[in-house]
Scaffold this active site. Structure first.
Site, short mmCIF file in Angstrom:
data_model
loop_
_atom_site.label_atom_id
_atom_site.label_comp_id
_atom_site.label_asym_id
_atom_site.label_seq_id
_atom_site.Cartn_x
_atom_site.Cartn_y
_atom_site.Cartn_z
N GLY A 106 1.02 -1.47 -0.12
CA GLY A 106 -0.24 0.21 -0.01
C GLY A 106 0.93 1.17 -0.11
O GLY A 106 2.08 1.38 0.07
N GLY A 108 2.64 3.45 1.55
CA GLY A 108 3.08 3.72 2.88
C GLY A 108 3.62 5.06 3.17
O GLY A 108 3.74 5.59 4.43
N ARG A 109 4.10 5.67 2.18
CA ARG A 109 4.47 6.89 2.31
C ARG A 109 4.07 7.90 1.05
O ARG A 109 4.76 8.84 0.67
CB ARG A 109 6.09 7.12 2.65
N LYS A 129 4.77 12.27 -2.07
CA LYS A 129 5.83 11.23 -1.68
C LYS A 129 6.51 11.75 -0.34
O LYS A 129 7.10 12.51 -0.58
CB LYS A 129 6.46 10.69 -2.72
N ASP A 141 8.35 5.17 8.59
CA ASP A 141 7.80 6.22 9.21
C ASP A 141 7.03 7.12 8.14
O ASP A 141 6.54 8.28 8.48
CB ASP A 141 8.97 7.30 9.64
N ARG A 199 4.27 13.86 -6.96
CA ARG A 199 3.99 13.27 -8.35
C ARG A 199 2.79 13.46 -9.05
O ARG A 199 1.84 13.52 -8.26
CB ARG A 199 4.40 11.74 -8.05
N ARG A 206 -1.36 0.34 -9.80
CA ARG A 206 -0.22 -0.86 -9.91
C ARG A 206 -1.07 -2.03 -10.01
O ARG A 206 -2.02 -2.32 -9.70
CB ARG A 206 0.44 -0.63 -8.59
N ASP A 276 4.46 -4.41 -7.17
CA ASP A 276 3.88 -3.22 -6.60
C ASP A 276 4.53 -1.89 -7.16
O ASP A 276 3.88 -0.93 -7.05
CB ASP A 276 3.95 -3.01 -5.17
N ASN A 277 5.71 -1.95 -7.78
CA ASN A 277 6.11 -1.06 -8.64
C ASN A 277 5.83 -1.13 -10.22
O ASN A 277 6.72 -0.39 -10.83
CB ASN A 277 7.68 -0.89 -8.31
P1 AMP Z 1 9.36 0.26 -2.22
O1 AMP Z 1 10.45 -0.73 -2.04
O2 AMP Z 1 9.78 1.85 -2.18
O3 AMP Z 1 8.53 0.30 -3.41
O4 AMP Z 1 8.24 0.24 -1.22
C1 AMP Z 1 7.60 -0.81 -0.86
C2 AMP Z 1 6.52 -0.64 0.11
O5 AMP Z 1 7.30 0.05 1.40
C3 AMP Z 1 5.65 0.20 -0.22
O6 AMP Z 1 4.33 -0.05 0.21
C4 AMP Z 1 5.80 1.64 0.28
O7 AMP Z 1 4.87 2.47 0.42
C5 AMP Z 1 6.50 1.32 1.64
N1 AMP Z 1 7.46 1.99 2.26
C6 AMP Z 1 8.62 2.33 1.45
N2 AMP Z 1 9.39 3.35 2.38
C7 AMP Z 1 8.31 3.73 3.34
C8 AMP Z 1 8.85 4.63 4.18
N3 AMP Z 1 9.52 5.29 4.60
N4 AMP Z 1 7.57 4.62 5.20
C9 AMP Z 1 6.52 3.99 5.14
N5 AMP Z 1 6.50 3.03 4.05
C10 AMP Z 1 7.30 2.99 3.33
MG MG Z 2 7.13 1.12 -4.16
#
Ligand code: AMP
Ligand code: MG
Length: 534
Positions: A106, A108-109, A129, A141, A199, A206, A276-277
């Site tokens: 989801g 997350g940030r 973001k 966080d 963004r 996704r 997810d990306n």
């Molecule tokens: P990513 O590897 O950046 O695609 O992130 C994978 C998942 O981790 C996604 O659900 C992001 O929203 C979450 N995520 C990555 N960094 C953070 C962060 N600093 N705080 C909260 N969620 C994060």
């Molecule tokens: Mg991601």
């Protein structure tokens, strides 16, 4: 065209109006069932400062310079204040990370501010973001550091100007707050300046948005989401029905293949091609530990988190995209219940990719048209030669364009061709006479091939320089801009943003931006090694 003030932006928040919301409104971390999103507010920050904005993206939103340089703009796009029709939310998705199902991930940030319709009636979703935690933040966080935000901001815009499908970036704003990060997860946490990027994309949906619903057996909602997606983002496909789902998936296969061909063309390594990306619009999304090939090495990945397996290495990206599409096919299978059409669509990915790759290579080499009977071998041998010694991929094609082979290459011209290429190597000691001989053989074959096209040198030169960029966001260039930005000097970001607006055109006084990686950057963090910690 009328320039709009922020208050004049016309919001049409379809995603939240048409899809079900999480009933819980408290911002705690949780599993969210039977919903596509949760309402959540960005976290306010103390001292936001505009680092940079993209005037091209501003234009897409009908905003002008004055508006973008206003305090209201900074306060809005850092998440400190909401415009009247903004309804912020974070969406629910899952995904396969490094080949393994990871369950709910989801936003997350990421916090979406809403969707606007511009004067051309184009839909643009706005997403912050790094604007604080959401129900999907899990143990993290919800924040982002300046270094990774500079990288996301610059690369989004650089990719756009290169002609690579991508999400865009409107603004980069430092928060005035500090964020703790252990850059290489090795017990060295540090306080780093925080930042928020806004963004912009037609949609941020996704593969993982569909996967989470399928994994949970929430098939009614899965159907709702696919119907919504087709109606909103793929209206040309017609009324949602099982046949339309197949047409939709086929289109996702095609646009994904096209995106990957572009990545291979410019030497971009995404670094974290988790499902997810992956955008359903075939846009490059989520700029994390990405990198640009310097010396041509299909085995390279910048992501230290993936150092062992190298799952997401440059040369593996086409297969990974295919695997990811397979996961999306699995997710929508319950709505279609037939394997063959999904298999056919997957096959169409391979065909689109193969054809696209051939056309791309023909363009990169200045061939009129790809002719498999000669050009399969020509390309195969070239891609071996490029790896024999450390050869800068970007500069190779730009230098190759300068060599006039319209009449083939005789011995004298071959010597002079070697001279033209002499500037593109990283380790001059690697240039042996054996290597030079093999390169000469290839150039000779290439010269004959070009001669057979019977086109003028100028025509070929121009063709090559419209697909082979001179300026790319070299890893060390981004890092130099970050080093300055962390000291409060944003000029490096501005200058890079500016040069990368015209990646194919040689620009006066901008030689440093096309220079190959200096030796100091070979092993420096941020230049050749990056992690998911951002
Ligand atoms: P990513 O590897 O950046 O695609 O992130 C994978 C998942 O981790 C996604 O659900 C992001 O929203 C979450 N995520 C990555 N960094 C953070 C962060 N600093 N705080 C909260 N969620 C994060
Ligand atoms: Mg991601």
């Amino acid at each position: 065209m009328k320039i709009k003030q922020l208050v004049d932006l016309k919001f049409d928040n379809r995603f939240i109006n048409e899809l079900p919301a999480d009933q819980e409104t408290i911002n705690n971390r949780r599993q969210v069932f039977k919903a596509c999103y949760s309402l959540v507010h960005p976290t306010k920050v103390s001292k936001p400062q505009l680092v940079a904005y993209s005037k091209e993206v501003a234009t897409l939103l009908d905003l002008d310079t004055n508006t973008c340089e206003s305090d209201e703009f900074t306060q809005t796009f850092v998440g400190n204040q909401l415009l009247a029709d903004m309804v912020p939310y974070a969406t629910c998705y899952g995904g396969h990370q490094f080949g393994h199902w990871a369950g709910q991930l989801g936003d997350g940030r990421a916090i979406n501010l809403g969707e606007i319709l511009n004067q051309q009636n184009q839909r643009w979703a706005l997403q912050l973001k790094g604007a604080g935690p959401t129900p999907y933040s899990r143990t993290a966080d919800g924040l982002a550091v300046l270094r990774s935000s500079v990288r996301e901001f610059l690369c989004s815009e650089a990719m756009h100007h290169l002609g690579v499908p991508t999400t865009r970036a409107l603004s980069l704003i430092s928060t005035g707050e500090y964020v703790i990060r252990d850059m290489f997860y090795n017990g060295n946490p540090k306080a780093e300046p925080g930042a928020v990027v806004c963004r912009v994309a037609p949609s941020f949906t996704r593969f993982g948005h569909f996967q989470i619903l399928a994994a949970r057996g929430e098939l009614d909602l899965l159907k709702k989401l696919i119907n919504y997606t087709i109606t909103t983002d793929f209206p040309h496909l017609g009324k949602p029905a099982p046949e339309t789902y197949i047409a939709w998936f086929t289109e996702v296969c095609r646009t994904t293949a096209e995106m990957i061909v572009h990545w291979q063309r410019v030497g971009f390594v995404h670094g974290v091609m988790n499902t997810d990306n992956m955008s359903i619009l075939g846009l490059t999304i989520d700029y994390g530990p990405y990198g640009w090939l310097e010396n041509y090495d299909p085995g390279w990945t910048p992501n230290t988190t993936d150092a062992e397996q190298k799952r997401y290495r440059f040369g593996h990206q086409p297969q990974i995209a295919f695997w990811n599409l397979g996961q999306l096919a699995n997710a929508i299978y319950p709505l279609i219940k037939k394997e063959q059409p999904l298999q056919d669509a997957m096959d169409s990915y391979s065909i689109t990719f193969e054809k696209g790759w051939q056309t791309m290579m023909a363009n990169k080499l200045g061939l009129h048209k790809f002719n498999p009977s000669t050009d399969d071998d020509l390309c195969a041998e070239l891609l071996v030669i490029l790896q024999l010694v450390e050869t800068d991929m970007t500069l190779f094609y730009r230098q190759l364009a300068k060599i006039d082979c319209s009449q083939g290459l005789n011995d004298t011209q071959l010597e002079s061709a070697l001279h033209t290429l002499a500037t593109i190597y990283y380790v001059p000691e690697q240039i042996t006479s054996n290597y030079q001989e093999r390169l000469k053989q290839w150039l000779k074959m290439y010269g004959q091939r070009i001669q057979s096209d019977q086109r003028s040198h100028t025509e070929r030169f121009n063709q090559m320089n419209t697909v082979n960029p001179l300026y790319v966001l070299r890893n060390y260039l981004a890092q130099l801009a970050i080093d300055k930005a962390e000291q409060g000097d944003y000029s490096g970001v501005h200058e890079l943003l500016d040069v990368l607006r015209h990646p194919y055109t040689e620009q006066d006084g901008k030689d440093p931006f096309s220079a190959k990686r200096p030796d100091w950057a070979r092993q420096r963090a941020g230049c050749s090694m990056l992690s998911c910690s951002s």
